[in-house]
Design an enzyme around this catalytic site. Structure first.
Site, short mmCIF file in Angstrom:
data_model
loop_
_atom_site.label_atom_id
_atom_site.label_comp_id
_atom_site.label_asym_id
_atom_site.label_seq_id
_atom_site.Cartn_x
_atom_site.Cartn_y
_atom_site.Cartn_z
CD GLU A 225 -8.81 -3.32 -10.22
OE1 GLU A 225 -9.98 -3.70 -10.12
OE2 GLU A 225 -8.11 -3.00 -9.24
CG ASP B 266 -11.27 0.60 -5.52
OD1 ASP B 266 -11.90 1.02 -6.51
OD2 ASP B 266 -10.16 1.06 -5.19
#
Length: 692
Positions: free
Chosen positions: A444, A86
């Protein structure tokens, strides 16, 4: 999430002189080029770089982003690093990553220098501390989070395109006397103090500025105690470890014993004071830096208690920590490899001072697992080895934009290779891994994941690197067009030809919006005229237009040969792809035959095809594809004389200087990125040189 297990036990302490051993290189049982893995692990941070200077490094697919951070509080808070896949700048993981990376450089500086990684690491460390200094405008205010996790996670797209009108980026949290954040302040103070140690012989003024800020921020966090906030994403469970982490590094920087006295008080408050010891069965991570605290305390004090706590932790990992069938030490499912890598760093630092080979062997076994010695024979470092994750959960590497105006999917092939990123890793039962961008527990990546990994690989390069050097790393992975059209035939008869087309802006160096893009679809109406009709009997209809697109009517191109085109245009900003469905009809004439249409060639009815016969224009200037009657363009033949030589080089230089526009732009765009610039000049120079 970490769980502290403080156990009061009686331990017979065995003294050990904490004297650094010489970094003796060895090639015994060496399986990998650890130096290459090391260099790539550092490169990952350039992908997560935030600010106006993003892209001024080795990754040209990154560019300026989030240039208004801090504007809502009247400050320039640009810089720092995106947290993970992100784009939020969270407080705790940012401070943890900066301090752990700084520690890695401090302990294994020789590895960084010998393997040519010092300039890259110092650049990264300074970008961290530059940001921290911006965030600390006065002694009682420290801004520690830019961006809202919930809002940010609703956006999937490159950071360069995440403008304020798409996603707001509030300066969400600040440490103040009313809302203290001792954890963030303590760990950030550690990062700044370590920067002083690493930078004092390079730029004394800057180093002293970092040290002053470290002292003040530490005092602020110690005076006003409380836990930081994150909006629910990084829930802190304590601050005694962070304050101890800041104090031990301030002691290292100043030799001021008051910091050691502070540590005694913090440990007492934590229940580890006096004769009490601590069974630490976790490791160095964003929410628990006690692993680093006790290794560092053992180094600087030679205190038997601290050595015992550090060794108990290491021995737990070696002998008792849960282990997968494939041999991975596994203490948590979410991002498990970050913990293993961090413990490897602790082991290698401790080995440096203890010369206990058990710690070196442990680190090597786990790093080898991460690099490929596992049941899947797969590296978990992106870009290292021959079998590595292709779909890390990372928006910038994906390069895809879901929703308007991109209308792409995150599951599409990623546009960039996220070199050096350590993915979360396999599961704990069967060592399985799903290479799926949506399985973020496993796929991730994050700045805290790579922090301990960099340190561990620096240590491995120190002890096993030998004369190995990093492999070459390209700046971009594909030489594909950035602007093009893919299309298919939806319906075809003597009355109607319906085309579904997608206008693409797949700009890469870096991603950016474009205005004024259009494509032209060329048709040959010879059969219409042959049957006694004219272009007036042919109509054009737009069935669907995405992204604010519009469609023209028939426009003459070569009326003598009955060649016409329709133009689909997007005057507003466009990125990704925008769909245009349109029909060319002749319901009265009933004599359409699309087989002779220039732009119909090679299109299929069941799948999309990228067609150079549907040329793309930017503000009316063709940047991709061919028009009817154009001969094939030879790459590099800038002046169109049929040969590639020094005259083309001269013409291209004149064009780039603004003195000549009479060149073939397609021939000049040697790397196919849709832009004619210095990179093409460099490629043309190489092309001409190699032909001599």
């Amino acid at each position: 999430m970490k769980k502290f297990l403080a156990v009061v036990t009686t331990i017979f302490l065995i003294g050990m002189q904490m004297t650094p051993i010489k970094a003796a290189e060895s090639t015994e049982d060496k399986k990998y080029n650890y130096v290459d893995a090391f260099s790539k692990s550092i490169l990952f941070y350039e992908a997560n770089w935030c600010g106006a200077d993003a892209g001024n490094n080795r990754l040209k697919w990154r560019g300026p982003c989030h240039e208004e951070d801090g504007k809502d509080v009247g400050l320039d808070l640009t810089g720092g690093f995106h947290d993970a896949g992100d784009h939020v700048k969270f407080g705790l993981p940012q401070a943890y990553a900066a301090s752990t990376l700084g520690w890695a450089y401090y302990e294994f500086k020789d590895s960084f220098v010998k393997k040519g990684q010092d300039k890259y690491m110092l650049n990264i460390l300074k970008h961290f501390t530059d940001y921290f200094l911006k965030c600390y405008p006065n002694k009682t205010t420290f801004y520690y989070q830019c961006g809202d996790g919930t809002t940010d996670h609703s956006y999937w797209g490159p950071p360069e395109l995440q403008t304020p009108d798409i996603t707001s980026r509030p300066t969400l949290y600040a440490a103040t006397p009313e809302k203290p954040a001792s954890d963030v302040c303590g760990s950030t103070a550690a990062a700044l103090a370590i920067m002083y140690l690493n930078y004092k012989d390079i730029d004394a003024d800057y180093a002293n500025k970092c040290l002053t800020a470290a002292k003040n921020l530490y005092d602020f966090g110690k005076t006003y105690k409380g836990l930081s906030q994150s909006g629910g994403f990084y829930g802190s469970t304590g601050y005694w470890d962070d304050l101890s982490w800041g104090a031990v590094w301030l002691y290292s920087a100043t030799n001021d014993n008051s910091y050691m006295n502070d540590i005694d008080s913090f440990l007492t408050a934590r229940g580890i004071g006096g004769d009490n010891t601590y069974a630490n069965h976790w490791t160095q991570c964003w929410d628990d830096v006690f692993g680093g605290v006790f290794v560092r305390l053992a180094e600087v004090t030679n205190n038997a208690k601290y050595k015992s706590i550090a060794e108990e932790n290491l021995n737990y990992w070696i002998k008792d920590a849960p282990t997968t069938k494939g041999g991975l030490k596994y203490i948590a499912s979410w991002g498990t490899l970050r913990y293993t890598a961090a413990e490897c760093m602790l082991a290698l630092v401790y080995y440096k001072y203890s010369n206990n080979k058990d710690y070196l062997d442990f680190a090597k076994s786990q790093i080898d697992y991460i690099l490929g010695s596992n049941p899947r024979n797969s590296s978990y470092e992106v870009g290292f080895g021959n079998n590595y994750p292709k779909y890390p959960h990372h928006r910038a590497a994906s390069g895809r934009m879901e929703g308007a105006p991109g209308y792409e999917k995150k599951t599409d092939p990623e546009k960039h290779l996220l070199y050096g990123a350590l993915v979360g890793g396999p599961d704990g039962t069967s060592d399985d891994y799903s290479d799926d961008v949506n399985q973020y527990v496993n796929s991730e990546v994050a700045i805290d994941y790579n922090a301990g990994f960099v340190g561990a690989l620096a240590g491995m390069s120190n002890y096993y690197g030998g004369e190995d050097l990093p492999e070459a790393i390209p700046g971009i992975e594909a030489n594909t067009p950035q602007y093009y059209v893919e299309a298919n035939v939806m319906k075809e008869s003597n009355e109607e030809c319906t085309i579904q087309a997608f206008m693409h802006n797949d700009s890469l160096l870096p991603p950016h919006y474009e205005k004024g893009l259009s494509f032209r679809y060329y048709v040959d109406l010879s059969e219409v005229y042959k049957n006694g009709y004219t272009a007036a009997d042919v109509a054009v209809r737009a069935n669907y237009a995405a992204g604010g697109g519009s469609l023209s009517g028939l426009i003459p191109y070569d009326e003598a040969k009955h060649i016409y085109y329709v133009e689909a245009s997007w005057p507003n900003q466009l990125y990704g792809k925008a769909e245009m469905q349109f029909a060319i009809t002749a319901y009265n004439a009933k004599c359409l035959d699309a087989s002779n249409d220039f732009s119909r060639q090679n299109l299929k009815g069941d799948s999309n095809v990228t067609s150079e016969n549907i040329p793309v224009y930017r503000n009316g200037v063709k940047i991709f594809g061919n028009e009817p009657g154009e001969s094939e363009v030879k790459a590099g033949d800038v002046n169109g004389d049929g040969v590639v030589n020094g005259r083309d080089l001269m013409e291209l230089r004149r064009y780039l200087a603004g003195n000549n526009n009479n060149i073939n732009l397609k021939a000049a765009d040697l790397n196919g990125d849709g832009i004619v610039n210095g990179r093409d000049l460099m490629l043309l120079t190489k092309l001409i040189s190699s032909s001599k």
